[in-house]
Write a protein that holds these residues in place. Structure first.
Motif, PDB file in Angstrom:
ATOM      1  N   PRO A 278       0.839  -1.203   0.000  1.00  0.00           N
ATOM      2  CA  PRO A 278       0.000   0.000   0.000  1.00  0.00           C
ATOM      3  C   PRO A 278       0.874   1.253   0.000  1.00  0.00           C
ATOM      4  N   PRO A 279       0.475   2.265  -0.760  1.00  0.00           N
ATOM      5  CA  PRO A 279       1.315   3.456  -0.870  1.00  0.00           C
ATOM      6  C   PRO A 279       1.156   4.380   0.329  1.00  0.00           C
ATOM      7  N   GLN A 280       2.056   5.344   0.423  1.00  0.00           N
ATOM      8  CA  GLN A 280       1.907   6.389   1.438  1.00  0.00           C
ATOM      9  C   GLN A 280       1.551   7.690   0.725  1.00  0.00           C
ATOM     10  N   THR A 281       1.107   8.622   1.480  1.00  0.00           N
ATOM     11  CA  THR A 281       0.740   9.987   1.026  1.00  0.00           C
ATOM     12  C   THR A 281       0.129  10.024  -0.376  1.00  0.00           C
ATOM     13  N   GLU A 282       0.720  10.827  -1.244  1.00  0.00           N
ATOM     14  CA  GLU A 282       0.025  11.120  -2.493  1.00  0.00           C
ATOM     15  C   GLU A 282       0.391  10.209  -3.671  1.00  0.00           C
ATOM     16  N   LEU A 283       1.017   9.098  -3.410  1.00  0.00           N
ATOM     17  CA  LEU A 283       1.274   8.156  -4.509  1.00  0.00           C
ATOM     18  C   LEU A 283       0.046   7.255  -4.671  1.00  0.00           C
ATOM     19  N   ALA A 284      -0.203   6.788  -5.880  1.00  0.00           N
ATOM     20  CA  ALA A 284      -1.283   5.822  -6.095  1.00  0.00           C
ATOM     21  C   ALA A 284      -0.657   4.511  -6.557  1.00  0.00           C
ATOM     22  N   ALA A 285      -1.125   3.407  -5.974  1.00  0.00           N
ATOM     23  CA  ALA A 285      -0.641   2.098  -6.414  1.00  0.00           C
ATOM     24  C   ALA A 285      -1.664   1.497  -7.366  1.00  0.00           C
ATOM     25  N   MET A 286      -1.170   0.858  -8.407  1.00  0.00           N
ATOM     26  CA  MET A 286      -2.070   0.213  -9.377  1.00  0.00           C
ATOM     27  C   MET A 286      -1.408  -1.055  -9.904  1.00  0.00           C
ATOM     28  N   VAL A 287      -2.209  -1.838 -10.606  1.00  0.00           N
ATOM     29  CA  VAL A 287      -1.632  -2.960 -11.330  1.00  0.00           C
ATOM     30  C   VAL A 287      -1.096  -2.397 -12.651  1.00  0.00           C
ATOM     31  N   ALA A 288       0.151  -2.725 -12.936  1.00  0.00           N
ATOM     32  CA  ALA A 288       0.718  -2.290 -14.224  1.00  0.00           C
ATOM     33  C   ALA A 288       0.150  -3.199 -15.317  1.00  0.00           C
ATOM     34  N   TRP A 289       0.271  -4.491 -15.085  1.00  0.00           N
ATOM     35  CA  TRP A 289      -0.316  -5.482 -15.993  1.00  0.00           C
ATOM     36  C   TRP A 289      -0.317  -6.831 -15.304  1.00  0.00           C
ATOM     37  N   SER A 290      -1.195  -7.696 -15.790  1.00  0.00           N
ATOM     38  CA  SER A 290      -1.230  -9.060 -15.291  1.00  0.00           C
ATOM     39  C   SER A 290      -1.130  -9.966 -16.514  1.00  0.00           C
ATOM     40  N   ILE A 291      -0.111 -10.788 -16.523  1.00  0.00           N
ATOM     41  CA  ILE A 291       0.120 -11.646 -17.695  1.00  0.00           C
ATOM     42  C   ILE A 291       0.397 -13.066 -17.215  1.00  0.00           C
ATOM     43  N   HIS A 292      -0.393 -14.005 -17.712  1.00  0.00           N
ATOM     44  CA  HIS A 292      -0.238 -15.419 -17.356  1.00  0.00           C
ATOM     45  C   HIS A 292      -0.173 -15.624 -15.837  1.00  0.00           C
ATOM     46  N   GLY A 293      -1.081 -14.964 -15.141  1.00  0.00           N
ATOM     47  CA  GLY A 293      -1.184 -15.166 -13.690  1.00  0.00           C
ATOM     48  C   GLY A 293      -0.178 -14.375 -12.867  1.00  0.00           C
ATOM     49  N   GLN A 294       0.663 -13.619 -13.507  1.00  0.00           N
ATOM     50  CA  GLN A 294       1.689 -12.856 -12.772  1.00  0.00           C
ATOM     51  C   GLN A 294       1.403 -11.353 -12.855  1.00  0.00           C
ATOM     52  N   LYS A 295       1.182 -10.756 -11.685  1.00  0.00           N
ATOM     53  CA  LYS A 295       0.895  -9.309 -11.682  1.00  0.00           C
ATOM     54  C   LYS A 295       2.141  -8.483 -11.426  1.00  0.00           C
ATOM     55  N   THR A 296       2.212  -7.356 -12.077  1.00  0.00           N
ATOM     56  CA  THR A 296       3.254  -6.366 -11.802  1.00  0.00           C
ATOM     57  C   THR A 296       2.538  -5.119 -11.314  1.00  0.00           C
ATOM     58  N   TYR A 297       3.081  -4.497 -10.262  1.00  0.00           N
ATOM     59  CA  TYR A 297       2.445  -3.311  -9.682  1.00  0.00           C
ATOM     60  C   TYR A 297       3.277  -2.058  -9.943  1.00  0.00           C
ATOM     61  N   LEU A 298       2.608  -0.915  -9.825  1.00  0.00           N
ATOM     62  CA  LEU A 298       3.325   0.350 -10.006  1.00  0.00           C
ATOM     63  C   LEU A 298       2.857   1.357  -8.973  1.00  0.00           C
ATOM     64  N   TYR A 299       3.674   2.364  -8.780  1.00  0.00           N
ATOM     65  CA  TYR A 299       3.255   3.573  -8.059  1.00  0.00           C
ATOM     66  C   TYR A 299       3.167   4.678  -9.091  1.00  0.00           C
ATOM     67  N   GLU A 300       2.112   5.463  -8.987  1.00  0.00           N
ATOM     68  CA  GLU A 300       1.956   6.558  -9.953  1.00  0.00           C
ATOM     69  C   GLU A 300       1.886   7.889  -9.224  1.00  0.00           C
ATOM     70  N   ARG A 301       2.501   8.867  -9.843  1.00  0.00           N
ATOM     71  CA  ARG A 301       2.441  10.223  -9.312  1.00  0.00           C
ATOM     72  C   ARG A 301       1.978  11.129 -10.450  1.00  0.00           C
ATOM     73  N   MET A 302       0.890  11.851 -10.220  1.00  0.00           N
ATOM     74  CA  MET A 302       0.365  12.727 -11.269  1.00  0.00           C
ATOM     75  C   MET A 302       0.608  14.174 -10.894  1.00  0.00           C
ATOM     76  N   LEU A 303       1.052  14.971 -11.843  1.00  0.00           N
ATOM     77  CA  LEU A 303       1.153  16.418 -11.645  1.00  0.00           C
ATOM     78  C   LEU A 303       0.286  17.061 -12.721  1.00  0.00           C
TER      79      LEU A 303
END
Ligand code: ADP
Length: 495
Positions: A278-303
């Motif tokens: 789980p992210p802190q403060t103003e970062l957003a966590a999301m799934v980057a992609w899920s391929i063949h049962g394997q997920k990759t996650y990202l943190y995103e920062r928008m300006l």
């Protein structure tokens, strides 16, 4: 012989179709604008029927332009602007209202109320990866139910289907057979529980939004059915949100890799690997992609402000004729002549949020010329990103060594150089004419069609421009600290 991939890149201002060959060379490209409905200050809408019709039209045109037959298309992929949402009738397939675009702020009061609800407070960040915003789905759907009793009735009776643009396009292309939403889109909407790996049921139960409207969750590389719309069957094998698609195309596939798209605003995305934290403060966590049962996650920062500051130089101040001219003008002076521009036209977003700040230009004196203001604008955009980097590094534990940039404003060499100078890292800019979002979706569609595996998939090999820090660290630090001082002074202006 089947040899091409057909990609729809459905953006906020327009829809494009790109056809790639098996080596991912773009062989055909078409684009058309989408009508923006803005009847009131806080309303931005799209007609979902128009989005579908124009998507079909650009695909047809792209095939015609290159003399490619539908029989020659191996597979289709879709990448989309995220968080634009609609509800349609499951039986007739007709939208029940205009699509509510991600820029729409009609729900802001409701959001304030809903963010006090226990079900949201307990789940938004920890489970769903982000503080809820005006376009988080439970807020949008609750607004629809409160203001359109006719739609609320259909939603409660299980007669309505909900989705973002990707869901809608797959629904339409498959004649309503497939009602799907990919993880990249679901997590962006704040409704995918990344701990429990399912829709976040407590939020729906607590807010009274029926879960029967929801699509099925799909991996980005999946069998999304086959479309017969073009006269020959074409399988849809990949669907992915736009920022995630360009991240894939930028080869940000390992932990710690970062891409930064500088268009109207900035979207910085950091690959955090296969474990959700789980992210802190103003970062957003999301799934980057899920391929063949394997997920990759990202943190995103928008300006919110990047290229839009340059747009303001053109349309507001009228000192440049087009965005590209900002580079020539900025380079015609050796420095900003002491001018510093805090480009917080929509508030300060980082490190601390202040919606009451407004863009502020410091240091104007009798010798200040418009060229100095232009140069200070470009530097200001770079400062605003450099300013969040420490927070990002602190929270992710990732020291950013290389920043991969793309998007319209990244074409500006001075901006790219300023990123390198103030963030103190190598900046890499690929030269991909047809756009990285489509390029990312094409690669995933190829994996979905079984033409490549993730291991054999060629990296995006575009020529790149590289920028390295040119000013010494001491100077960079001094300038950034001066910028931070200016941000403080620009705060609370609207209060
Ligand atoms: P979006 O996808 O958000 O519409 P784009 O990636 O198409 O954005 O980029 C458009 C933005 O980039 C505009 O705000 C424009 O002012 C800015 N821009 C385009 N070219 C340049 C340039 N050479 N220098 C600085 N800004 C630019």
């Amino acid at each position: 012989m089947k040899k091409y991939f057909l990609i729809i890149d459905e953006g906020t201002t327009g829809t494009r179709a790109v056809i790639y060959d098996k080596q991912f060379r773009a062989v055909s490209y078409t684009y058309t604008e989408i009508t923006q409905y803005m009847p009131k200050e806080d309303i931005v809408e799209h007609d979902f029927e128009e989005i579908y019709e124009k998507s079909v039209a650009v695909c047809r045109e792209a095939m015609q332009k290159a003399g490619i037959l539908p029989e020659e298309i191996i597979a289709m992929g879709i990448t989309n602007q995220r968080n634009t949402q609609c509800v349609w009738d499951r039986k007739t397939g007709k939208p029940l209202l205009k699509g509510i675009v991600w820029q729409d702020t009609r729900t802001r009061k409701l959001l304030d109320e809903m963010r006090r609800m226990d079900c949201i407070r307990m789940h938004e960040v920890r489970h769903c990866g982000r503080r809820y915003v005006v376009n988080s789905s439970p807020v949008t759907l609750r607004w629809i139910m409160d203001h359109r009793p006719d739609i609320a009735e259909k939603m409660t009776a299980g007669e309505a289907a909900f989705g973002s643009v990707d869901t809608w396009l797959v629904w339409k292309f498959t004649g309503g057979r497939v009602h799907a939403m990919t993880y990249s889109n679901a997590s962006s909407l704040g409704i995918y529980d990344m701990i429990e790996d399912c829709w976040c049921a407590p939020v729906f139960e607590g807010t009274g939004v029926p879960m029967s409207v929801l699509p099925e969750l799909y991996e980005e590389v999946s069998d999304f059915g086959t479309t017969d719309v073009f006269g020959a069957p074409i399988p849809i094998t990949a669907v992915i949100g736009d920022q995630q698609a360009s991240m894939f195309a930028q080869n940000c596939r390992s932990v710690g890799t970062v891409k930064c798209t500088n268009g109207t605003g900035t979207f910085m995305d950091i690959n955090i690997g296969s474990k959700y934290v789980p992210p802190q403060t103003e970062l957003a966590a999301m799934v980057a992609w899920s391929i063949h049962g394997q997920k990759t996650y990202l943190y995103e920062r928008m300006l919110p402000v990047a290229g839009s500051a340059v747009q303001w130089l053109r349309d507001g101040l009228g000192v440049i004729k087009d965005a590209a001219e900002s580079y020539d003008m900025a380079m015609s002076v050796p420095d900003t002549g002491g001018v510093l521009f805090v480009t917080s036209m929509s508030g300060v977003y980082a490190p601390a949020f202040d919606p009451y700040s407004r863009g502020t230009i410091f240091g104007i004196h009798k010798g200040t010329k418009k060229e100095h203001i232009v140069r200070a604008t470009i530097e200001g955009i770079a400062f605003s990103l450099a300013d969040v980097m420490d927070v990002v590094a602190d929270q992710t534990g990732i020291a950013i060594k290389e920043l991969k940039i793309d998007g319209g404003a990244s074409k500006n060499d001075l901006l790219a150089q300023s990123f390198a100078d103030f963030i103190r890292c190598k900046v890499v800019r690929p030269q991909e004419s047809a756009g990285l979002t489509a390029a990312g979706a094409a690669r995933l569609a190829a994996v979905g069609a079984g033409i490549y595996t993730l291991e054999t998939l060629p990296e995006t090999e575009t020529e790149t421009d590289k920028f390295y820090p040119m000013i010494d660290e001491e100077t960079a630090k001094r300038k950034l600290s001066r910028y931070r001082d200016a941000v403080e002074r620009a705060k609370a202006w609207m209060k």
